[in-house]
Write a protein that holds these residues in place. Structure first.
Motif, PDB file in Angstrom:
ATOM      1  N   PHE A1282       0.859  -1.186   0.000  1.00  0.00           N
ATOM      2  CA  PHE A1282       0.000   0.000   0.000  1.00  0.00           C
ATOM      3  C   PHE A1282       0.892   1.231   0.000  1.00  0.00           C
ATOM      4  O   PHE A1282       1.717   1.423   0.909  1.00  0.00           O
ATOM      5  N   ASP A1283       0.739   2.070  -1.098  1.00  0.00           N
ATOM      6  CA  ASP A1283       1.607   3.247  -1.238  1.00  0.00           C
ATOM      7  C   ASP A1283       0.998   4.506  -0.658  1.00  0.00           C
ATOM      8  O   ASP A1283       1.491   5.610  -0.886  1.00  0.00           O
ATOM      9  N   GLY A1284      -0.098   4.362   0.083  1.00  0.00           N
ATOM     10  CA  GLY A1284      -0.768   5.530   0.636  1.00  0.00           C
ATOM     11  C   GLY A1284      -2.027   5.879  -0.115  1.00  0.00           C
ATOM     12  O   GLY A1284      -2.918   6.556   0.415  1.00  0.00           O
ATOM     13  N   GLN A1285      -2.146   5.436  -1.357  1.00  0.00           N
ATOM     14  CA  GLN A1285      -3.336   5.688  -2.161  1.00  0.00           C
ATOM     15  C   GLN A1285      -3.840   4.415  -2.832  1.00  0.00           C
ATOM     16  O   GLN A1285      -5.040   4.181  -2.873  1.00  0.00           O
ATOM     17  N   GLU A1286      -2.945   3.596  -3.298  1.00  0.00           N
ATOM     18  CA  GLU A1286      -3.328   2.403  -4.025  1.00  0.00           C
ATOM     19  C   GLU A1286      -2.648   1.192  -3.402  1.00  0.00           C
ATOM     20  O   GLU A1286      -1.621   1.294  -2.722  1.00  0.00           O
ATOM     21  N   THR A1287      -3.265   0.025  -3.643  1.00  0.00           N
ATOM     22  CA  THR A1287      -2.715  -1.234  -3.172  1.00  0.00           C
ATOM     23  C   THR A1287      -2.243  -2.030  -4.378  1.00  0.00           C
ATOM     24  O   THR A1287      -2.984  -2.202  -5.355  1.00  0.00           O
ATOM     25  N   HIS A1288      -1.008  -2.538  -4.266  1.00  0.00           N
ATOM     26  CA  HIS A1288      -0.416  -3.325  -5.334  1.00  0.00           C
ATOM     27  C   HIS A1288      -0.163  -4.715  -4.787  1.00  0.00           C
ATOM     28  O   HIS A1288       0.485  -4.872  -3.732  1.00  0.00           O
ATOM     29  N   ALA A1289      -0.652  -5.739  -5.414  1.00  0.00           N
ATOM     30  CA  ALA A1289      -0.586  -7.099  -4.878  1.00  0.00           C
ATOM     31  C   ALA A1289       0.217  -7.999  -5.797  1.00  0.00           C
ATOM     32  O   ALA A1289       0.220  -7.823  -7.020  1.00  0.00           O
ATOM     33  N   ARG A1290       0.901  -8.994  -5.176  1.00  0.00           N
ATOM     34  CA  ARG A1290       1.585 -10.052  -5.868  1.00  0.00           C
ATOM     35  C   ARG A1290       1.166 -11.368  -5.234  1.00  0.00           C
ATOM     36  O   ARG A1290       1.009 -11.447  -3.999  1.00  0.00           O
ATOM     37  N   HIS A1291       1.009 -12.425  -5.992  1.00  0.00           N
ATOM     38  CA  HIS A1291       0.453 -13.678  -5.481  1.00  0.00           C
ATOM     39  C   HIS A1291       1.359 -14.833  -5.867  1.00  0.00           C
ATOM     40  O   HIS A1291       2.070 -14.780  -6.874  1.00  0.00           O
TER      41      HIS A1291
END
Length: 1426
Positions: A1282-1291
């Motif tokens: 979480f960059d403060g505005q958006e969430t970036h996920a890896r699986h």
């Protein structure tokens, strides 16, 4: 007497000098206006003598001179005075003085009169000469502006032959009939000759067959003569000719031309195909189709392919050249003779070889073929190119070699040339190229191959016939005697003389001998006895030799010697004196070029050949549209006649023409341009009328009606003639001698109860056309039926794809009551169809009807029946068959308002001329009231303009062409149209200036304010009034006003906007009748914002006077997760400096690119310490500019957030790595910061740190360790950033085979870790290289690990060392030592320690270097034993 004379002269001289100061003498006037003694000898009539030279007495005593009475009176007076003064001498002086004064006064009066008379006569002479000059200028050879036209009339009619002649002085006119002159006193009673204003006419009344013939008019004057002729044919209907039934049957079976080829244009080098079709299959005797070009039959060859089928015939030329231009004719045999069809084929020049180059010559011909010599002739091209043709190059081609070689070095001016130096018995082709200033043009068509051979060879061969058909060939060479030295040639003469060369010809010696002969040619100038060789080193094989390089004006003699292998003959007798000929000039151009109408696409040209027509080969023709000057070539092959029909012109376009004469010397200048002519068909007699109907019968009279001719012959129909006969009779009888103007006529003096037939002729200004077909038989019986008669004169208008309009005339016979309406019927399918369908259920009252819902392309006929109270009458004759199809030339009526505001109806009529006009009507037949509307034609449009349109003008308006009613249209003017057009008319009469762009406000870079608007383009008389806050303003230094009328631009320029400029601006414009005004309001918030913007831009402009920031400091994050702070400066110099600082501390890491002006500071690892205020200063002697960037608080967080986002976006896929402890799940990033929050999930449940899991990160990686993994650790793992505005996920799906592989790898690594931990190994103690001085002791110790305790072995050069003697070895649990006592150089080498247990072994090497005392140890060795 001499003394008296002198005294009188002195007195006269004194008196003359006295009076000279008061009055200008006549002598001075004569000199001023060219006196009589200088120009015209008027003194032959009146003496003019200077007063200071002769006395009065001498003047009065002059004899043999005509005198006025005054002179006689003066002389008598002087004589009486002399007698009186002889006695009274004392009174002489006074009386003489009085007399002298009177004489001088009278002399001056006489001199004035004499000079005036002289001047008057001189003026009269000059005026007479000027009149004679004007008369000579106006002189013109006789010429027929309108020639005679052929006429065909019926016996008993009146015909008038007319022509218009021009010329000055007026020519004398003579009429001829069949070559015999017609004189007024000798002409028959019915001939009338008239002449007025150049119009000459011959009227022949009551023509008889004997009046037919050829009539000619000859116009003569001192300047020349002209003639015109025409044929008059008088037809007689007395008797009838019937054909043989067998002949008619044969004629109906034979084929005739159905469609032929038109005039054709083809480019040089392309192929050409002409074809024609026949009405039926060719009969056997017609199969032989022949083709001709200019009267010469064409034969089948490799270049000409002729084909004939049952119904078609064609000819194909594979490659067309200008020589192939001409009239092509196809001939068809018939029972009655030969049918021909001809058309002209035009061959156009190919593209020029060079831009502006000339065309190719043509008709290259080879003549006078000898062993080594030929003579070429050709004709010049029609196209000179960009400049006149200067000459020609001749080329030859030896067919055995296939290469073209130029024959002449210098340009050949004339169109003929002798080619010399050819090889005997060789096939050659020749061609010619024209040359002008642009370069060398395309080559001509090559000649047919010619073989160079002896032209007299056949005369030296004799064929002798012997018995049984055998022949013996005997050559003259076989009969020749054995001649050694040849005899001299004979008959040396010039066979061709030009201005540049002479061709010599001679006769071979007789006998010539058996040996081959060659010749020498010698020349000698006139008056010299010396001879020189003319042929030089050239071998002359044939009795022809061209001599060049002769001196013009010098005469020469020539002689020839014959040569064989035995020797040279004596010279021949010298020729006569020969010199170069005079240069032949180009011919004169033709004259009297006249143009006559022919068809809609062609005209006929006629001209007079030049007076000196010697050497003229033909003529080239050129044409251009009037006024354009773009001359185009008509023919590329010279025309030999003095008339030619030019095809391919555009109908109703105006053209002018000119002609050139063609000769071997070149083309003449252009003739004078012809008079302009509009291309359209020449007028002829009209076609036959049709549809004769009986309209009324009274018992002794019949009223007939008929349909107009389909074609009026190009001139309006002036009337109709009727013939009648009783049904079954053979002879027709004229009904009317005077033409009937209307399309109906009353035939009187008929016999009741008889049947009659009629036919009609149409006549125009040319003559009477063919008769119509005979009508059906009409019974002469009084009409008494109750129903009305039939309508007549059916005409079709406005034919479109789905509709048409039918017009008709009301029946003349109305029956028992008036006609109440009409019913219409329609038939589809043409004349053969007899199926009729009703169009209207209720009768129509008008005499026109619009038929709708037609099928495009179908053929229709219509008929009309009238109705009264008694019922429906007989139907009219059907209309002509018409195809429902919109013509491409169809135009519709347009409605609009002109520039003056008048409402008009417009119809496009490009083809209107003096012989046709647009006819406007209301409801098809009602004429237009001139008080309501006026019709006029201008610029290809016919306009019906209404003066003051009102409801009275509503209705149906129609227009049609007078010479072609099929071109027609209609328009219904409705109340809605009228209202709309009136509103538009008001706008035109009271126009508003159109606005293109309203008020705009612009602020320049300097802070100046521009207010502008733009209208349509205005005239020079346009006016502008600018109102500011209700006051008119004008230009001031602070506020400038510009008005560009052509662009319609109004602008106000304010250099420094201030509070005083707040308010409203109104531009009031007027241009003629048009006007408008536009307002701009600048107040309150709008003005304050504008003022602030202007001030900001002004300050910014001032800032930019020195170096300044084009782009201020800004930050960005790149793909490598680096933070870049940059700016851009401009307007810098080499002395400009750029300084970076942070919180007052100087920064040196920034990079500055001077050419681009960009300076950047790159921060590879952005941390909290990077927060602060950044500042950049650019400065030089002109000033400085500052840019700051505060990376604090929220701005710093923005950087971290953007950096976190870029870091998360750089994250790679989630991977698993097996370790000895378990699994490590990790994700690689380019740069990781703590601001980026990470959350690990397992099976979509958040994971927290436990005893078996551990999370961590570093700068490049985020990871999680799973210790001692089990089957429960299978599943899906996720990493959320979480960059403060958006969430970036890896699986990562760690299950199945992926889990099994990872677990197996973990177990392997775990086992390797155990092995590595317990393996025997040397941990420390031994260096790589050891140095020791000889004689000392060396002790090496190493530390050992391993479980179980490892075994230890010491090796020297890979051999085990015993622990005795010089070597002492100690072994302890974790340590082992070797001691070498008293080392010497032999102990140098590699020593190794090897440790070993059950988990593995390890060997460590050390190099021992023993050096002697006084030597230096190795540089890289550890020195021991100190």
């Amino acid at each position: 007497m001499e003394t008296r004379t002198v005294m009188q002269r002195e007195q006269e001289s004194s008196s003359s000098r006295t009076s000279h100061s008061m009055d200008l003498s006549s002598h001075t006037k004569k000199k001023t206006f060219t006196s009589s003694d200088q120009e015209v000898p008027y003194s032959d009539f009146y003496p003019i003598i200077p007063a200071d030279v002769m006395s009065v007495k001498e003047i009065l005593n002059m004899e043999n001179v005509p005198r006025h009475k005054t002179w006689e009176i003066l002389r008598d007076t002087l004589a009486s005075d002399e007698d009186y003064h002889r006695d009274e001498w004392t009174m002489f002086g006074n009386e003489a003085e009085k007399l002298e004064k009177g004489v001088i006064r009278n002399r001056r009066l006489l001199r004035t009169r004499v000079d005036k008379l002289a001047l008057r006569k001189e003026a009269q002479k000059k005026a007479s000469e000027h009149l004679r000059y004007l008369e000579r200028l106006s002189q013109k050879v006789p010429d027929f502006a309108v020639p005679l036209r052929a006429h065909t009339v019926w016996e008993g009619m009146t015909v008038q032959l007319s022509c218009i002649v021009q010329g000055c002085p007026p020519p004398e006119i003579t009429w001829y009939k069949d070559g015999k002159p017609l004189r007024r006193s000798e002409t028959p009673w019915n001939y009338g000759l008239q002449q007025a204003f150049g119009l000459n006419s011959l009227e022949i009344r009551r023509c008889s067959p004997g009046d037919g013939g050829v009539y000619k008019v000859v116009a003569k004057s001192p300047l020349g003569e002209a003639m015109t002729f025409a044929t008059l044919v008088v037809n007689s209907f007395r008797g009838a000719t019937a054909g043989c039934e067998d002949s008619a049957t044969r004629a109906s079976q034979e084929a005739a031309f159905a469609a032929t080829f038109p005039p054709t244009w083809v480019k040089e080098g392309d192929s050409l195909t002409l074809s024609c079709s026949f009405t039926s299959p060719l009969l056997p005797f017609q199969q032989d189709i022949t083709w001709f070009r200019d009267g010469i039959q064409l034969l089948q060859s490799c270049a000409v392919d002729m084909k004939t089928t049952d119904n078609t015939a064609s000819i194909t030329l594979s490659a067309v050249y200008k020589e192939h231009e001409g009239v092509y004719t196809v001939c068809l045999k018939t029972w009655n003779g030969i049918q021909e069809s001809s058309a002209y084929v035009y061959v156009e020049d190919s593209s020029a070889a060079v831009f502006g180059g000339p065309g190719s010559p043509l008709l290259v011909q080879v003549a006078d073929i000898n062993k080594d010599y030929v003579f070429l002739t050709w004709q010049p091209p029609s196209a000179d190119g960009a400049s006149p043709v200067e000459g020609y190059y001749i080329e030859r081609c030896d067919l055995s070699q296939g290469q073209w070689v130029r024959c002449n070095v210098h340009l050949q001016k004339m169109c003929h040339y002798p080619v010399f130096g050819l090889k005997e018995g060789t096939k050659y082709k020749f061609r010619v190229r024209a040359v002008n200033q642009a370069g060398v043009g395309r080559p001509s068509k090559a000649t047919e191959p010619v073989v160079t051979e002896d032209p007299l060879e056949h005369s030296r061969t004799m064929v002798v016939k012997v018995h049984r058909g055998k022949t013996i060939v005997i050559t003259k060479d076989e009969l020749e005697g054995h001649i050694r030295t040849p005899f001299p040639p004979t008959d040396v003469h010039a066979c061709e003389v030009s201005d540049t060369y002479v061709v010599l010809s001679w006769t071979e010696p007789e006998p010539r001998g058996k040996e081959p002969l060659t010749f020498y040619v010698e020349q000698s100038q006139e008056g010299k006895n010396t001879w020189e060789l003319a042929s030089l080193d050239m071998v002359v094989n044939s009795p022809r030799f061209p001599v060049f390089d002769l001196v013009k004006g010098t005469q020469y003699r020539f002689r020839v010697r014959a040569i064989n292998k035995y020797g040279v003959s004596d010279p021949s007798d010298p020729s006569d004196l020969i010199c170069l000929g005079k240069p032949k000039g180009v011919p004169s151009p033709p004259s009297s070029l006249m143009v006559f109408r022919d068809t809609d696409t062609s005209v006929l040209l006629e001209w007079q050949e030049p007076k000196d027509k010697e050497g003229i080969l033909g003529y080239y023709l050129y044409y251009s549209e009037t006024g354009q000057g773009d001359w185009k070539i008509v023919n590329n092959k010279p025309v030999t006649d003095t008339s030619f029909t030019v095809h391919g012109l555009q109908t109703r376009k105006e053209y002018v023409f000119r002609v050139k004469s063609v000769s071997r010397a070149g083309n003449s200048d252009y003739s004078e341009e012809s008079l302009p002519i509009v291309v359209k068909a020449a007028i002829c007699v009209p076609s036959a009328p049709s549809a004769i109907a009986l309209l009324l019968c009274t018992g002794s009279e019949m009223v007939l009606g008929w349909r107009r001719p389909r074609y009026d012959g190009g001139a309006p129909v002036r009337g109709y003639y009727l013939d009648q006969k009783e049904a079954g009779a053979e002879t027709w009888r004229e009904v009317n001698v005077k033409a009937v103007k209307e399309r109906r006529a009353t035939v009187s003096k008929l016999t009741s109860g008889l049947w009659y037939q009629f036919r009609v002729f149409a006549a125009n200004m040319v003559g009477v056309g063919k008769p119509s077909e005979a009508s059906e038989a009409f019974l002469c019986e009084k009409w008494t039926m109750a129903e009305p008669g039939c309508p007549f004169d059916l005409e079709v208008r406005e034919v479109r794809n789905d509709s048409l309009v039918l017009l008709w005339a009301a029946p003349l016979y109305t029956g028992q009551g008036p006609v109440t309406g009409y019913f219409l019927e329609i038939s589809q399918g043409g004349p053969e169809s007899d199926s009729w369908t009703a169009l209207n259920e209720k009768p129509v009252t008008d005499t026109y009807y619009k038929v709708s819902s037609l099928e495009a392309g179908q053929t229709y006929r219509l008929r009309v029946s009238a109705v009264n109270e008694a019922g429906m009458g007989r139907a009219s004759l059907p209309s002509e068959a018409v195809v429902a199809q919109t013509s491409p030339d169809t135009n519709n009526i347009e409605v609009g308002v002109d520039d003056d505001g008048f409402i008009y109806l417009g119809y496009k009529c490009d083809e209107v001329d003096d012989e046709s006009e647009c006819l406007w009507n209301k409801n098809y037949t009602e004429p237009i009231d001139d008080a309501r509307a006026q019709a006029e034609t201008r610029n290809g449009r016919s306009l019906l303009t209404f003066g003051d349109a009102s409801e009275e003008d509503l209705g149906l308006y129609t227009v049609e062409m007078s010479d072609d009613p099929s071109q027609s249209s209609s328009y219904v003017l409705t109340a809605e149209d009228l209202e709309r057009l009136k509103e538009l008319s008001h706008q035109v009469r009271n126009p508003l200036i159109a606005l293109k762009s309203g008020w705009h406000v612009e602020v320049s870079e300097k802070g100046e304010v521009r207010l502008w608007l733009q209208t349509e383009s205005l005239s020079e008389s346009a006016e502008l009034r600018l109102i500011f806050n209700d006051k008119e303003i004008s230009s001031t230094p602070h506020r400038k006003i510009n008005f560009d009328k052509a662009a319609g631009l109004v602008e106000v320029l304010i250099d420094r906007l201030g509070p005083e400029d707040e308010g409203s601006y109104t531009a009031q414009l007027r241009d003629g009748r048009a006007k408008n005004q536009f307002t701009l309001v600048l107040v309150d918030q709008q003005f304050r914002e504008l003022l602030a913007l202007a001030n900001d831009k002004r300050r910014d402009h001032e800032r930019k006077s020195g170096p300044y920031f084009q782009e201020y400091l800004s930050w960005s994050v790149n793909e490598d997760c680096e933070v870049i702070i940059k700016c851009k400066v401009t307007n810098t110099t080499k002395d400009s400096t750029l300084r970076w600082s942070k919180d007052g501390m100087k920064l040196t890491q920034a990079v500055y690119d001077s050419p681009s002006g960009v300076s950047a500071l790159t921060i590879s690892q952005f941390e909290k310490k990077e927060a602060g205020s950044y500042k950049v200063v650019v400065s030089d002697a002109r000033g400085e500019d500052v840019s700051t960037l505060a990376l604090l608080d929220e701005e710093f967080d923005k950087v971290l957030q953007q950096l976190s986002k870029q870091s998360a976006m750089s994250a790679g896929p989630l991977r698993v790595q097996s370790t000895a402890e378990g699994f490590r799940l990790h994700c690689s990033l380019k740069y990781y910061i703590n601001y980026l929050k990470t959350i690990w999930s397992f099976k979509e449940k958040r994971m927290e740190p436990q005893s078996r899991t551990r999370m961590g990160s570093n700068v490049r990686t985020v990871w999680m360790d799973i210790f001692n993994p089990t089957e429960n650790d299978k599943g899906k793992y996720s990493l959320e950033m979480f960059d403060g505005q958006e969430t970036h996920a890896r699986h990562l799906d760690l299950s199945g085979q992926a889990f099994a592989d990872a677990l197996l790898e973990h177990q392997r690594l775990k086992q390797e870790a155990i092995t590595e931990k317990n393996r025997a190994k040397v941990t420390k103690g031994l260096p790589d290289v050891v140095a020791i001085m000889e004689g000392k002791s060396l002790c090496l110790t190493c530390f050992i690990e391993g479980d179980p305790a490892p075994e230890v072995f010491w090796l020297r050069n890979d051999r085990e060392l015993p622990g005795e003697g010089q070597f002492f070895i100690t072994k302890e649990p974790h340590c082992s030592t070797i001691t070498i006592n008293n080392v010497h150089t032999d102990n140098s080498g590699k020593y190794s320690v090897m440790v070993r247990n059950r988990y593995g072994s390890e060997t460590v090497d050390v190099t021992v270097s023993v050096y002697k005392h006084g030597e230096l140890p190795p540089a890289n060795a550890v020195e021991m034993g100190l």
